[in-house]
Structures are given as structure tokens and as C-alpha cells.
Write an enzyme that holds these catalytic residues in place. Structure first.
Site, mmCIF file in Angstrom:
data_model
loop_
_atom_site.group_PDB
_atom_site.id
_atom_site.type_symbol
_atom_site.label_atom_id
_atom_site.label_comp_id
_atom_site.label_asym_id
_atom_site.label_seq_id
_atom_site.Cartn_x
_atom_site.Cartn_y
_atom_site.Cartn_z
ATOM 1 N N HIS A 37 40.592 39.696 43.636
ATOM 2 C CA HIS A 37 42.108 39.450 43.558
ATOM 3 C C HIS A 37 42.562 40.842 42.961
ATOM 4 O O HIS A 37 43.606 41.327 43.440
ATOM 5 C CB HIS A 37 42.131 38.478 42.789
ATOM 6 C CG HIS A 37 43.719 37.961 42.649
ATOM 7 N ND1 HIS A 37 44.644 37.539 43.854
ATOM 8 C CD2 HIS A 37 44.558 38.228 41.552
ATOM 9 C CE1 HIS A 37 45.762 37.601 43.021
ATOM 10 N NE2 HIS A 37 45.702 37.893 42.039
ATOM 11 N N GLU A 38 42.060 41.271 41.779
ATOM 12 C CA GLU A 38 42.645 42.230 40.834
ATOM 13 C C GLU A 38 42.534 43.496 41.527
ATOM 14 O O GLU A 38 43.429 44.325 41.563
ATOM 15 C CB GLU A 38 41.952 42.212 39.395
ATOM 16 C CG GLU A 38 42.327 41.004 38.779
ATOM 17 C CD GLU A 38 43.601 40.570 38.516
ATOM 18 O OE1 GLU A 38 44.793 41.463 38.522
ATOM 19 O OE2 GLU A 38 44.097 39.504 38.669
ATOM 20 N N HIS A 53 44.982 44.070 44.228
ATOM 21 C CA HIS A 53 46.347 44.548 43.637
ATOM 22 C C HIS A 53 46.467 46.048 43.310
ATOM 23 O O HIS A 53 47.377 46.649 43.691
ATOM 24 C CB HIS A 53 46.450 43.816 42.309
ATOM 25 C CG HIS A 53 47.121 42.605 42.188
ATOM 26 N ND1 HIS A 53 48.466 42.197 42.786
ATOM 27 C CD2 HIS A 53 46.703 41.396 41.732
ATOM 28 C CE1 HIS A 53 48.437 40.872 42.439
ATOM 29 N NE2 HIS A 53 47.436 40.344 41.943
#
Length: 81
Positions: A10-11, A14
Site C-alpha cells: 500500500h505504501e 503511494h
């Protein structure tokens, strides 16, 4: 382990989409406005207080006002809508 992998993915997403750079730039611009606004308001209030010096220097009240405004307005600038 699966949960840690999901969070890491998820990071990384980003970073890959570039939204973290955009957020960092937006926060930098907001912080600049916070600092300028706090100093302008602090100067106006300090000059209006009784006992202000004729020399045009900043009094102790200016520094206190700027400190408080930077903290409070800075907190508002970091809130998400």
C-alpha cells in the site's frame, strides 16, 4: 507476514503514483502561509498594544503571539477535509 506485506504494498503504491510528493509540496506551501500569516498578525497586534516602543522593534508579545498562532493555525492546516 501477509498483513505486513499488504501494508508495505500500500505504501509503495503511494510512492509509485506520486501522491506523496504532491502532499509534501502542499504541506510546504501551507506551512509558508502559516508562518507569514502568524508574523503579520503578530506584528499588527504587537504594534497596537500599549507600551509599544517608538523604535519600531518587536516586543515580547510579538514572539508569544507568533508562537501561538503558528501552532494553532499550523494544526488547522494539517487537518484533512
Amino acid at each position: 507476514e501477509d498483513e505486513a506485506e499488504a501494508v508495505l504494498g500500500h505504501e509503495i503504491a503511494h510512492v509509485a503514483t506520486g501522491d506523496m510528493i504532491t502532499m509534501a509540496l502542499q504541506q510546504g506551501v501551507l506551512n509558508t502561509f502559516v508562518i507569514v500569516l502568524a508574523r503579520v498578525v503578530g506584528g499588527i497586534i504587537d504594534s497596537a498594544l500599549p507600551g509599544n516602543r517608538e523604535g519600531g522593534g518587536r516586543g515580547f508579545a510579538h514572539f508569544i503571539i507568533v508562537f501561538v498562532l503558528e501552532r494553532e493555525v499550523g494544526l488547522l492546516a494539517t487537518m484533512d477535509a
